[in-house]
Design a protein around this motif. Structure first.
Motif, mmCIF file in Angstrom:
data_model
loop_
_atom_site.group_PDB
_atom_site.id
_atom_site.type_symbol
_atom_site.label_atom_id
_atom_site.label_comp_id
_atom_site.label_asym_id
_atom_site.label_seq_id
_atom_site.Cartn_x
_atom_site.Cartn_y
_atom_site.Cartn_z
ATOM 1 N N SER A 80 0.827 -1.206 0.000
ATOM 2 C CA SER A 80 0.000 0.000 0.000
ATOM 3 C C SER A 80 0.859 1.251 0.000
ATOM 4 C CB SER A 80 -0.927 0.001 1.224
ATOM 5 O OG SER A 80 -1.779 -1.129 1.223
ATOM 6 N N VAL A 81 2.037 1.169 0.650
ATOM 7 C CA VAL A 81 2.934 2.323 0.739
ATOM 8 C C VAL A 81 3.812 2.439 -0.500
ATOM 9 C CG1 VAL A 81 4.816 3.363 2.067
ATOM 10 C CG2 VAL A 81 2.922 2.232 3.261
ATOM 11 N N GLU A 82 4.321 1.330 -0.985
ATOM 12 C CA GLU A 82 5.384 1.370 -1.987
ATOM 13 C C GLU A 82 4.893 1.254 -3.425
ATOM 14 O OE1 GLU A 82 8.135 -1.675 -0.922
ATOM 15 O OE2 GLU A 82 8.808 -0.651 0.906
ATOM 16 N N ARG A 83 3.733 0.610 -3.656
ATOM 17 C CA ARG A 83 3.318 0.369 -5.031
ATOM 18 C C ARG A 83 2.212 1.332 -5.457
ATOM 19 N NH1 ARG A 83 2.159 -5.943 -5.664
ATOM 20 N NH2 ARG A 83 1.624 -5.188 -7.752
ATOM 21 N N ASP A 84 2.017 1.431 -6.767
ATOM 22 C CA ASP A 84 0.987 2.297 -7.331
ATOM 23 C C ASP A 84 -0.387 1.708 -7.004
ATOM 24 O OD1 ASP A 84 -0.663 3.900 -8.792
ATOM 25 O OD2 ASP A 84 0.214 3.448 -10.745
ATOM 26 N N PRO A 85 -1.307 2.506 -6.406
ATOM 27 C CA PRO A 85 -2.630 1.956 -6.055
ATOM 28 C C PRO A 85 -3.412 1.460 -7.264
ATOM 29 C CG PRO A 85 -2.601 4.342 -5.817
ATOM 30 C CD PRO A 85 -1.184 3.917 -6.023
ATOM 31 N N LYS A 86 -3.239 2.080 -8.430
ATOM 32 C CA LYS A 86 -3.958 1.617 -9.620
ATOM 33 C C LYS A 86 -3.413 0.277 -10.092
ATOM 34 C CE LYS A 86 -5.617 6.066 -11.298
ATOM 35 N NZ LYS A 86 -5.373 6.793 -10.052
ATOM 36 N N GLU A 87 -2.153 0.012 -9.803
ATOM 37 C CA GLU A 87 -1.598 -1.298 -10.108
ATOM 38 C C GLU A 87 -2.151 -2.339 -9.148
ATOM 39 O OE1 GLU A 87 2.731 -3.621 -9.989
ATOM 40 O OE2 GLU A 87 2.635 -1.429 -9.789
ATOM 41 N N LEU A 88 -2.327 -1.943 -7.888
ATOM 42 C CA LEU A 88 -2.839 -2.881 -6.881
ATOM 43 C C LEU A 88 -4.332 -3.143 -7.060
ATOM 44 C CD1 LEU A 88 -1.028 -1.445 -3.725
ATOM 45 C CD2 LEU A 88 -0.478 -3.581 -4.894
ATOM 46 N N LEU A 89 -5.093 -2.098 -7.330
ATOM 47 C CA LEU A 89 -6.559 -2.218 -7.348
ATOM 48 C C LEU A 89 -7.141 -2.296 -8.746
ATOM 49 C CD1 LEU A 89 -7.327 0.378 -4.530
ATOM 50 C CD2 LEU A 89 -7.268 -2.115 -4.328
ATOM 51 N N GLY A 90 -6.330 -2.016 -9.754
ATOM 52 C CA GLY A 90 -6.827 -2.123 -11.128
ATOM 53 C C GLY A 90 -7.272 -0.783 -11.677
ATOM 54 N N PRO A 91 -7.199 -0.589 -12.983
ATOM 55 C CA PRO A 91 -7.561 0.703 -13.579
ATOM 56 C C PRO A 91 -9.062 0.937 -13.693
ATOM 57 C CG PRO A 91 -6.875 -0.840 -15.281
ATOM 58 C CD PRO A 91 -6.652 -1.534 -13.985
ATOM 59 N N TYR A 135 -5.736 5.975 -4.175
ATOM 60 C CA TYR A 135 -6.400 5.790 -5.469
ATOM 61 C C TYR A 135 -7.167 7.052 -5.858
ATOM 62 C CZ TYR A 135 -8.729 2.956 -9.087
ATOM 63 O OH TYR A 135 -9.155 2.419 -10.285
ATOM 64 N N ASN A 136 -7.724 7.748 -4.837
ATOM 65 C CA ASN A 136 -8.514 8.959 -5.081
ATOM 66 C C ASN A 136 -7.729 10.241 -4.805
ATOM 67 O OD1 ASN A 136 -11.624 8.288 -5.611
ATOM 68 N ND2 ASN A 136 -10.811 6.731 -4.214
ATOM 69 N N ASP A 137 -6.395 10.114 -4.622
ATOM 70 C CA ASP A 137 -5.530 11.285 -4.403
ATOM 71 C C ASP A 137 -5.979 12.107 -3.204
ATOM 72 O OD1 ASP A 137 -3.941 10.642 -6.645
ATOM 73 O OD2 ASP A 137 -5.373 11.651 -7.991
ATOM 74 N N LEU A 138 -6.425 11.418 -2.152
ATOM 75 C CA LEU A 138 -6.835 12.108 -0.931
ATOM 76 C C LEU A 138 -5.617 12.352 -0.050
ATOM 77 C CD1 LEU A 138 -10.052 10.044 -0.066
ATOM 78 C CD2 LEU A 138 -9.901 12.162 -1.394
ATOM 79 N N THR A 139 -5.716 13.348 0.801
ATOM 80 C CA THR A 139 -4.647 13.639 1.754
ATOM 81 C C THR A 139 -5.183 13.445 3.162
ATOM 82 O OG1 THR A 139 -5.248 15.994 1.700
ATOM 83 C CG2 THR A 139 -3.486 15.271 0.232
ATOM 84 N N ALA A 140 -4.271 13.023 4.057
ATOM 85 C CA ALA A 140 -4.674 12.779 5.434
ATOM 86 C C ALA A 140 -4.940 14.106 6.153
ATOM 87 C CB ALA A 140 -3.578 12.002 6.157
ATOM 88 N N PRO A 141 -5.867 14.110 7.116
ATOM 89 C CA PRO A 141 -6.734 12.997 7.511
ATOM 90 C C PRO A 141 -7.843 12.798 6.480
ATOM 91 C CG PRO A 141 -7.309 14.959 8.757
ATOM 92 C CD PRO A 141 -6.095 15.327 7.933
#
Length: 240
Positions: A79-90, A123-129
């Motif tokens: 979740s930290v190191e890889r691209d979320p679109k690669e993990l969850l799909g386009p 995936y949605n380019d959100l920022t914490a919190p």
């Protein structure tokens, strides 16, 4: 030389006696409590959702050093190191945030794993919190779930109204039966009527002949006598 041997003998004896009498007890070392990997994984997930990526990386390194094949720790590392679109799909679909939605709740409900909340946020380019507002538009990876078919209730046809009972026929008044012919009485009444007519009592004659006609309706002689008596009665009334 003898004194030296005596000294070492006395020292050895003293040590033996001390051992027998119980010297100072050794304190047993307390084992270090085992670290809960599940608890550490939850803490790492909380660090990621709080925006502390550095602290999460450090904690992940410690867990994977101890358990290199821990599935949840590996998921958080990806979740930290890889691209979320690669993990969850386009492929994704839109979702409008509802009141009460959280990033963790959406990951649990729509992605099937609460630990994918950080992936969904990236995936949605959100920022914490990662606070969500009702009406906010998000992209959810995958295909939208099929809506449950609406079960239509069977159409209930109205029960037919009970048939109204047919009105009872109104009783019809029975017609009085025609009196039976009585020729004997008719002759008697005719004789009395003719006698009254000869005596000049026209009114009585008419009354007797009418009764005679009623007693024998089909008698032509009585009918003729009655008609003559009524003419006479009409003439008498006309002269008065």
């Amino acid at each position: 030389m003898t004194q030296t041997m005596k000294f070492w003998g006395a020292a050895a004896l003293s040590l033996a006696l001390a051992a027998c009498s119980g010297g100072p007890a050794r304190v047993a070392s307390t084992p270090t409590p085992a670290v809960s990997t599940a608890g550490e994984v939850d803490r790492i997930n909380d660090l990621l959702l709080a925006g502390d990526t550095g602290g999460a990386r450090k904690a992940l390194k410690a867990v994977l050093k101890r358990e290199p094949m821990n599935a949840n720790a590996l998921l958080l590392r990806d979740s930290v190191e890889r691209d979320p679109k690669e993990l969850l799909g386009p492929q994704s679909y839109p979702y409008a945030v509802r009141s009460g939605d959280t990033i963790t709740g959406l990951a649990t409900r729509l992605l099937g794993n609460r630990l994918k909340a950080y992936q969904l946020a990236r995936y949605n380019d959100l920022t914490a919190p990662y606070a969500l507002a009702p009406g906010q538009s998000l992209r959810i990876p995958g295909t939208p779930p099929r809506p449950e078919p609406v079960r239509s209730e069977p159409v209930r046809r109205p029960e037919p109204a009970p048939a109204k009972p047919a009105p009872a026929p109104k009783p019809t008044a029975a017609k009085p039966a025609a009196p039976a012919a009585n020729p004997v009485l008719a002759r008697q009444l005719r004789t009395a009527g003719l006698a009254a007519l000869n005596q000049g009592n026209v009114a009585r004659a008419v009354a007797m002949l009418r009764r005679a006609a009623a007693a024998d309706p089909g008698n032509p002689a009585i009918a003729a006598d009655l008609a003559r008596a009524e003419r006479i009665a009409a003439t008498v009334r006309a002269r008065q």
